[in-house]
Design a protein around this motif. Structure first.
Motif, PDB file in Angstrom:
ATOM      1  N   ARG A   1      10.257  -3.307   6.596  1.00  0.00           N
ATOM      2  CA  ARG A   1      10.916  -4.476   7.178  1.00  0.00           C
ATOM      3  C   ARG A   1      11.975  -5.057   6.249  1.00  0.00           C
ATOM      4  NH1 ARG A   1      10.182 -10.057   7.373  1.00  0.00           N
ATOM      5  NH2 ARG A   1       8.896  -9.756   5.520  1.00  0.00           N
ATOM      6  N   LYS A   2      11.552  -5.545   5.076  1.00  0.00           N
ATOM      7  CA  LYS A   2      12.490  -6.200   4.155  1.00  0.00           C
ATOM      8  C   LYS A   2      12.223  -5.840   2.702  1.00  0.00           C
ATOM      9  CE  LYS A   2      14.512 -10.496   5.749  1.00  0.00           C
ATOM     10  NZ  LYS A   2      14.254 -11.933   5.917  1.00  0.00           N
ATOM     11  N   GLY A   3      10.952  -5.795   2.335  1.00  0.00           N
ATOM     12  CA  GLY A   3      10.576  -5.388   0.979  1.00  0.00           C
ATOM     13  C   GLY A   3      11.045  -6.343  -0.102  1.00  0.00           C
TER      14      GLY A   3
ATOM     15  N   TYR B   1       2.513  -6.739  -6.589  1.00  0.00           N
ATOM     16  CA  TYR B   1       3.738  -6.339  -5.874  1.00  0.00           C
ATOM     17  C   TYR B   1       4.967  -6.911  -6.580  1.00  0.00           C
ATOM     18  CZ  TYR B   1       6.961  -6.019  -1.832  1.00  0.00           C
ATOM     19  OH  TYR B   1       8.023  -5.744  -0.998  1.00  0.00           O
TER      20      TYR B   1
ATOM     21  N   THR C   1       0.824  -1.211   0.000  1.00  0.00           N
ATOM     22  CA  THR C   1       0.000   0.000   0.000  1.00  0.00           C
ATOM     23  C   THR C   1       0.861   1.267   0.000  1.00  0.00           C
ATOM     24  OG1 THR C   1      -1.207  -1.277   1.673  1.00  0.00           O
ATOM     25  CG2 THR C   1      -2.112   0.880   1.070  1.00  0.00           C
ATOM     26  N   THR C   2       1.771   1.322   0.968  1.00  0.00           N
ATOM     27  CA  THR C   2       2.587   2.520   1.170  1.00  0.00           C
ATOM     28  C   THR C   2       3.447   2.796  -0.061  1.00  0.00           C
ATOM     29  OG1 THR C   2       2.671   1.764   3.451  1.00  0.00           O
ATOM     30  CG2 THR C   2       4.119   3.608   2.870  1.00  0.00           C
TER      31      THR C   2
ATOM     32  N   SER D   1       4.644 -10.769   6.086  1.00  0.00           N
ATOM     33  CA  SER D   1       4.694  -9.333   6.352  1.00  0.00           C
ATOM     34  C   SER D   1       3.654  -8.941   7.401  1.00  0.00           C
ATOM     35  CB  SER D   1       4.460  -8.564   5.050  1.00  0.00           C
ATOM     36  OG  SER D   1       4.569  -7.182   5.263  1.00  0.00           O
TER      37      SER D   1
HETATM   38  P1  A3P Z   1       7.741  -6.517   4.282  1.00  0.00           P
HETATM   39  O1  A3P Z   1       7.133  -6.669   5.630  1.00  0.00           O
HETATM   40  O2  A3P Z   1       7.762  -7.818   3.537  1.00  0.00           O
HETATM   41  O3  A3P Z   1       9.068  -5.863   4.297  1.00  0.00           O
HETATM   42  P2  A3P Z   1       1.805  -1.990   3.317  1.00  0.00           P
HETATM   43  O4  A3P Z   1       2.320  -0.675   2.886  1.00  0.00           O
HETATM   44  O5  A3P Z   1       0.657  -2.503   2.499  1.00  0.00           O
HETATM   45  O6  A3P Z   1       1.578  -2.042   4.776  1.00  0.00           O
HETATM   46  O7  A3P Z   1       2.938  -3.066   2.976  1.00  0.00           O
HETATM   47  C1  A3P Z   1       4.146  -3.054   3.681  1.00  0.00           C
HETATM   48  C2  A3P Z   1       5.089  -3.996   2.979  1.00  0.00           C
HETATM   49  O8  A3P Z   1       5.548  -3.377   1.761  1.00  0.00           O
HETATM   50  C3  A3P Z   1       6.334  -4.284   3.807  1.00  0.00           C
HETATM   51  O9  A3P Z   1       6.774  -5.581   3.405  1.00  0.00           O
HETATM   52  C4  A3P Z   1       7.258  -3.178   3.317  1.00  0.00           C
HETATM   53  O10 A3P Z   1       8.614  -3.393   3.568  1.00  0.00           O
HETATM   54  C5  A3P Z   1       6.943  -3.242   1.815  1.00  0.00           C
HETATM   55  N1  A3P Z   1       7.375  -2.037   1.097  1.00  0.00           N
HETATM   56  C6  A3P Z   1       7.159  -0.749   1.422  1.00  0.00           C
HETATM   57  N2  A3P Z   1       7.775   0.062   0.547  1.00  0.00           N
HETATM   58  C7  A3P Z   1       8.394  -0.738  -0.353  1.00  0.00           C
HETATM   59  C8  A3P Z   1       9.217  -0.493  -1.502  1.00  0.00           C
HETATM   60  N3  A3P Z   1       9.532   0.751  -1.885  1.00  0.00           N
HETATM   61  N4  A3P Z   1       9.694  -1.550  -2.175  1.00  0.00           N
HETATM   62  C9  A3P Z   1       9.390  -2.813  -1.792  1.00  0.00           C
HETATM   63  N5  A3P Z   1       8.632  -3.106  -0.718  1.00  0.00           N
HETATM   64  C10 A3P Z   1       8.128  -2.083  -0.011  1.00  0.00           C
END
Ligand code: A3P
Length: 297
Positions: free
Chosen positions: A259-261, A195, A52-53, A140
């Motif tokens: 966290r990890k992405g 994603y 989402t973010t 996640s």
């Molecule tokens: P992980 O917990 O696997 O790291 P949301 O925004 O829907 O809450 O999702 C959060 C997840 O998206 C987290 O996954 C976060 O690290 C990942 N995320 C956020 N920004 C990202 C980016 N620029 N590239 C890849 N993953 C991203």
């Protein structure tokens, strides 16, 4: 949010039309259901933890023509309000906040399709839906629920896997969520983004989003947005990494929002037995859909 730390706690889940939602949302459901969308509203919809973010940052940068300074005007959750979020009063709800946001608004939601306020469809609003493969999404969410002090405690890993499979987590079943939006593409203006695709080729997916938004951007701006929405850059950016969020909601000693992405991190957590049980159950729950996630085995 920062002014009333005393109201936050791990809220129980309460069903709303059969979907488990955090108690304050269930208690203040009527204004959400009756939310008045405007024709130029853009909805970013996801199952929690699907990216989402990331999509919020991409959309904000596309709409600002790649103006990085402008995107740093406020944290993600202020720039793009969360439709259904509710805390006990006096913290203003997402709906309260959105009433005062000038058009064109961008709005975040985790609501499953059938709970999205009808006015979005009456106004033929555009929706960007981000989906993430089930196992990474689960991992996640597990780590997020440990550090998010307003969600139910995830408990031990093994029981969390079962809860996720049964849809007994906030916002309900992942399976129903991703399937229903996939099916509704035929009837509504929904851009369905994976994603894993954004990870593979962010510039390509950013172009899909800008085309959907009918915004022209030169190639160098697309590259700039790709850079500024990479995991590393967003992790360092206080306006996109949730570091400004109150400690009473996100316990940063337990974990980090960014966290990890990665794709395929589930392999570090699923046992062979859990994986087999998950796959067998997945086949049953996803039977009959044309929705396919790429092979992340
Ligand atoms: P992980 O917990 O696997 O790291 P949301 O925004 O829907 O809450 O999702 C959060 C997840 O998206 C987290 O996954 C976060 O690290 C990942 N995320 C956020 N920004 C990202 C980016 N620029 N590239 C890849 N993953 C991203």
């Amino acid at each position: 949010l920062h002014e009333h730390p005393e109201v936050f706690r791990r809220y129980p889940l309460v069903p709303v039309h059969g979907i488990p939602l955090m108690e304050p949302i269930a208690q203040q459901w009527a204004p959400i259901e009756n939310f008045e969308a405007r024709p130029d509203d853009l909805l970013i919809s996801t199952y929690p933890k699907a990216g989402t973010t990331w999509m919020q940052e991409i959309v904000d940068l596309i709409r600002s023509g790649g103006d990085v300074e402008k995107a740093r005007r406020a944290p993600t959750y202020v720039r793009i309000p969360f439709l259904e979020i509710c805390s006990p009063p006096p913290v203003p709800s997402g709906v309260d906040t959105l009433v005062d946001v000038p058009s064109p608004r961008v709005i975040k939601t985790h609501l499953p399709f059938q709970l999205v306020p009808k006015s979005f469809f009456e106004n033929n609003c555009k929706i960007i839906y981000v989906a993430r493969n089930a196992k990474d999404n689960l991992v996640s969410y597990y780590f997020f629920d440990r550090m998010n002090l307003t969600q139910p405690d995830p408990g031990p890993w093994d029981s969390y896997v079962k809860k996720f499979m049964e849809g007994k987590v906030a916002w309900g079943s992942w399976y129903d969520h991703v399937r229903r939006y996939w099916d509704e593409r035929a009837n509504h203006r929904i851009l369905y983004v994976f994603y894993e695709d954004v990870k593979e080729d962010p510039a390509r997916e950013i172009c899909r989003v800008k085309d959907f938004l009918e915004i022209d951007l030169p190639e160098d701006i697309v590259q700039k947005i790709t850079h500024h929405t990479s995991f590393q850059v967003m992790k360092e950016n206080p306006m996109s990494n949730y570091s400004t969020f109150p400690e009473t909601i996100f316990d940063k000693r337990i974990g980090s929002f960014m966290r990890k992405g990665e794709v395929g991190d589930w392999k570090n957590y699923f046992t062979v037995a859990q994986n087999e049980a998950f796959d067998a159950d997945y086949q049953r729950k996803m039977e009959g859909t044309t929705l396919r996630f790429r092979d992340v085995l």
